[in-house]
Design a protein around this motif. Sequence first.
Motif, short mmCIF file in Angstrom:
data_model
loop_
_atom_site.label_atom_id
_atom_site.label_comp_id
_atom_site.label_asym_id
_atom_site.label_seq_id
_atom_site.Cartn_x
_atom_site.Cartn_y
_atom_site.Cartn_z
N ILE A 126 27.64 69.82 14.06
CA ILE A 126 26.72 70.95 13.86
C ILE A 126 25.78 71.09 15.05
CG2 ILE A 126 24.74 71.72 12.47
CD1 ILE A 126 26.24 70.67 10.00
N ALA A 127 25.39 69.94 15.61
CA ALA A 127 24.49 69.97 16.77
C ALA A 127 25.21 70.47 18.03
CB ALA A 127 23.91 68.58 17.02
N LEU A 128 26.48 70.11 18.20
CA LEU A 128 27.20 70.42 19.44
C LEU A 128 27.97 71.74 19.38
CD1 LEU A 128 28.60 66.88 20.38
CD2 LEU A 128 26.60 68.05 21.33
N VAL A 129 28.60 72.02 18.24
CA VAL A 129 29.41 73.24 18.11
C VAL A 129 29.05 73.98 16.82
CG1 VAL A 129 31.37 72.61 19.55
CG2 VAL A 129 31.27 71.75 17.23
N PRO A 130 27.83 74.49 16.71
CA PRO A 130 27.40 75.14 15.46
C PRO A 130 28.26 76.34 15.06
CG PRO A 130 25.86 75.60 17.26
CD PRO A 130 26.78 74.52 17.73
N GLU A 131 28.72 77.13 16.06
CA GLU A 131 29.54 78.29 15.72
C GLU A 131 30.88 77.87 15.12
OE1 GLU A 131 28.75 81.39 15.50
OE2 GLU A 131 26.72 80.78 16.06
N LEU B 59 21.91 71.33 3.34
CA LEU B 59 22.91 71.98 2.48
C LEU B 59 24.21 72.17 3.24
CD1 LEU B 59 23.78 73.47 -0.09
CD2 LEU B 59 22.72 75.55 0.86
N TRP B 60 24.12 72.49 4.50
CA TRP B 60 25.29 72.68 5.37
C TRP B 60 26.11 71.39 5.43
CZ3 TRP B 60 24.59 75.12 10.96
CH2 TRP B 60 25.84 75.45 11.48
N ILE B 61 25.42 70.29 5.70
CA ILE B 61 26.10 68.99 5.80
C ILE B 61 26.71 68.59 4.47
CG2 ILE B 61 25.75 66.52 6.19
CD1 ILE B 61 23.53 67.33 8.20
N THR C 76 29.35 62.34 11.63
CA THR C 76 30.29 63.23 12.33
C THR C 76 29.88 64.69 12.17
OG1 THR C 76 32.14 61.70 12.05
CG2 THR C 76 32.68 64.01 12.44
N GLU C 77 29.56 65.08 10.93
CA GLU C 77 29.18 66.47 10.69
C GLU C 77 27.85 66.81 11.35
OE1 GLU C 77 30.90 69.01 9.40
OE2 GLU C 77 32.51 67.52 9.50
N GLU C 78 26.90 65.88 11.34
CA GLU C 78 25.62 66.12 12.01
C GLU C 78 25.84 66.36 13.50
OE1 GLU C 78 23.45 62.63 11.02
OE2 GLU C 78 22.64 63.47 9.15
#
Length: 253
Positions: A103-108, A141-143, A98-100
């Motif tokens: 982050i790919a679709l709505v990084p902001e 690290l973000w994930i 889900t997080e991947e």
Amino acid sequence: MKESGRKALLREHRRENIARRLQRKPRSQKVSDFVLGAIDGCVTTFAVVSGAFGAGFSPLVILVMGFANLLADGFSMAVSNFEAVDAQRKHLAAARRTEERHIALVPEGEREEIRQIFANKGFSGETLESIVTTITADRELWIETMLTEEYGLGQERVSPLVSALVTFTAFVFIGVVPLTPFLFSSLEQQVQFNISALLAGLMFFVIGMLKSLVYARPVLRSGFSTLLLGGAAAALAFLIGYWLRALFGIDSV
């Protein structure tokens, strides 16, 4: 706090010791699985022994009931632990996917989540923006940060099969101990039960001490606590067996 205790804490918090401690891997889940299986194995088996003895059953019947319960309950507990660990692992994998995707679709939007997470911890201004930039510059690290902060999930990778095997092994290995005196037919049944109770008490105490390593509790207090709880379960089983024997007029079987 005693001076000796303070000196030990100061020594533990030297820069080199802190670095060494933070690099150390977390305590293995196997220890928790072993303690879980061992406690349940000993409590369950000795409860069967106590109940059967209180009901006036013969050593042979106690052995049959004990070993049947030992294997069946041990397997059942191993399967339950397998399912629990497997479900936890699948939940972690689903949250990661889900997080991947986010982050790919709505990084902001995900950056804003990181910003608000650390703003709620008291960071602000340039310091907060520096934290956000540092974390979001490293995708892994973000994930990992999102999994920990948003979902509250640990990152330890646990094998469901290994957890199940450790639990089953501990259950059988420790649970068989209270049954061993009944293998010696030359002993009187009362003597067999007395030895079984002593062995079970010893196992409870040792397991409690081992549990203190997992939960960082005082060793002796943890040992006596487990001994008390295990003894209470066994006493309850004995009283129920004795009561049912008196109620139904059961002779020795």
